[in-house]
Design a protein around this motif. Structure first.
Motif, PDB file in Angstrom:
ATOM      1  N   PRO A  10      38.820  32.300   8.707  1.00 17.73           N
ATOM      2  CA  PRO A  10      38.471  31.009   9.133  1.00 17.73           C
ATOM      3  C   PRO A  10      37.342  31.222  10.706  1.00 17.73           C
ATOM      4  O   PRO A  10      36.432  30.684  11.027  1.00 17.73           O
ATOM      5  N   ILE A  11      37.880  31.761  11.237  1.00 14.06           N
ATOM      6  CA  ILE A  11      36.886  31.714  12.588  1.00 14.06           C
ATOM      7  C   ILE A  11      35.358  32.227  12.183  1.00 14.06           C
ATOM      8  O   ILE A  11      34.459  31.762  12.661  1.00 14.06           O
ATOM      9  N   ALA A  12      34.800  33.630  11.604  1.00 15.86           N
ATOM     10  CA  ALA A  12      33.909  34.212  10.497  1.00 15.86           C
ATOM     11  C   ALA A  12      33.196  32.923   9.889  1.00 15.86           C
ATOM     12  O   ALA A  12      32.125  32.649  10.030  1.00 15.86           O
ATOM     13  N   LYS A  55      40.638  16.500   8.567  1.00 17.55           N
ATOM     14  CA  LYS A  55      39.421  17.001   8.355  1.00 17.55           C
ATOM     15  C   LYS A  55      38.847  18.185   9.258  1.00 17.55           C
ATOM     16  O   LYS A  55      38.190  18.891   9.035  1.00 17.55           O
ATOM     17  N   LEU A  56      39.410  18.632  10.475  1.00 16.45           N
ATOM     18  CA  LEU A  56      39.055  19.390  11.503  1.00 16.45           C
ATOM     19  C   LEU A  56      39.437  20.797  10.355  1.00 16.45           C
ATOM     20  O   LEU A  56      38.896  22.013  10.834  1.00 16.45           O
ATOM     21  N   LYS A  57      40.883  20.643   9.953  1.00 13.46           N
ATOM     22  CA  LYS A  57      41.337  21.849   9.274  1.00 13.46           C
ATOM     23  C   LYS A  57      40.839  22.190   8.402  1.00 13.46           C
ATOM     24  O   LYS A  57      40.258  23.528   8.000  1.00 13.46           O
ATOM     25  N   THR A 115      44.862  27.093   8.465  1.00 12.15           N
ATOM     26  CA  THR A 115      45.730  27.190   7.027  1.00 12.15           C
ATOM     27  C   THR A 115      46.419  25.857   7.230  1.00 12.15           C
ATOM     28  O   THR A 115      47.122  24.676   6.643  1.00 12.15           O
ATOM     29  N   ASN A 116      46.732  25.942   8.592  1.00 13.53           N
ATOM     30  CA  ASN A 116      47.741  25.041   8.864  1.00 13.53           C
ATOM     31  C   ASN A 116      47.385  24.256  11.227  1.00 13.53           C
ATOM     32  O   ASN A 116      46.483  25.579  11.730  1.00 13.53           O
ATOM     33  N   THR A 117      48.048  24.112  11.723  1.00 10.64           N
ATOM     34  CA  THR A 117      47.613  23.132  12.874  1.00 10.64           C
ATOM     35  C   THR A 117      47.203  24.837  14.567  1.00 10.64           C
ATOM     36  O   THR A 117      46.653  24.449  15.052  1.00 10.64           O
ATOM     37  N   THR A 118      48.271  25.345  13.497  1.00 15.02           N
ATOM     38  CA  THR A 118      48.318  26.611  14.238  1.00 15.02           C
ATOM     39  C   THR A 118      46.854  27.174  14.438  1.00 15.02           C
ATOM     40  O   THR A 118      46.315  27.756  15.418  1.00 15.02           O
ATOM     41  N   HIS A 119      46.974  27.918  13.648  1.00 12.08           N
ATOM     42  CA  HIS A 119      45.194  28.621  12.803  1.00 12.08           C
ATOM     43  C   HIS A 119      44.278  27.733  13.548  1.00 12.08           C
ATOM     44  O   HIS A 119      43.030  27.898  13.936  1.00 12.08           O
ATOM     45  N   LEU A 120      44.289  26.616  13.602  1.00 19.07           N
ATOM     46  CA  LEU A 120      43.014  24.933  13.573  1.00 19.07           C
ATOM     47  C   LEU A 120      43.484  25.482  14.766  1.00 19.07           C
ATOM     48  O   LEU A 120      41.815  25.903  15.359  1.00 19.07           O
TER      49      LEU A 120
END
Length: 222
Positions: free
Chosen positions: A142-144, A199-201, A207-212
């Protein structure tokens, strides 16, 4: 495709152990490793010459080790060198670096198959990258992915940045709603907040809020 033999090029013992353990838990038993790029290339060449080539290389980019004389300075040069003699070798770059140019160049010039950023969920993302490669797919964590899709970062408005900031502080959606109402900021209903977070996800492939929150933080947005 079948990946039987995997080589890990990583100079930090703890990271090397983490990757090796992850691979073993996935069922892989034939795992080579080296803490030095020059040594890694020699071992990869030997395996190729012996008729038992490695199918996948997992490598870091930066190597801080005590050897003064090094022909290969970093993981990018290692990939270039081994691809010159074994172009079919699959490659996953596993690094803390999240520079747009570096990632783009690795895919376009070095023809890597996956890029995974170290950190939170790094090892689980590494597993996903290996599974993608076995299905003949490229993979970016996700970061890349967010770095490569800079339009997502540029498209964020003040409202979305405020939502990210509140999420980073641990506020629930109901608490965020109350805070926005206090500041007379709209939209402020729980439903609209939930929709914007969703939408931000999607923006950052989280995959979830923590990941976001982690991805947004890694990109310097919060």
């Amino acid at each position: 495709m079948q990946l039987d033999r995997i080589f890990v090029s990583e100079d930090i013992d703890s990271n090397n152990l983490g990757v090796t353990t992850t691979l073993q838990n996935m069922g892989y038993a034939q795992i080579g490793h080296s803490q030095y790029c020059d040594d890694a290339l020699l071992k990869l060449k030997k395996a190729l010459n012996d008729g038992t080539p490695y199918d996948l290389l997992i490598t870091d980019l930066s190597f801080e080790n005590p050897r003064a004389k090094k022909n290969i300075q970093n993981g990018q040069e290692l990939v270039t060198a081994i691809k010159a003699i074994q172009p079919t070798l699959k490659v996953v770059v596993f690094s803390v670096e999240d520079d747009h140019h570096t990632i783009t160049t690795l895919f376009s010039d070095q023809q890597i198959d996956a890029y995974v950023c170290k950190g939170l969920n790094g090892l689980s993302e590494l597993q996903k990258s290996i599974k993608a490669i076995t299905n003949h797919e490229q993979y970016t964590c996700p970061i890349a992915t967010a770095v490569l899709q800079q339009k997502n970062v540029l498209a964020l408005d003040g409202y979305e940045q405020q939502l990210l900031a509140y999420l980073a502080k641990g506020y629930t959606q109901h608490e965020i709603s109350a805070l926005l109402k206090e500041q007379d900021i709209s939209p402020n209903s729980v439903r609209s907040i939930e929709a914007n977070i969703s939408k931000l996800k999607d923006y950052f492939n989280a995959t979830n809020t923590t990941h976001l929150v982690y991805v947004a933080s890694s990109l310097g947005l919060i």
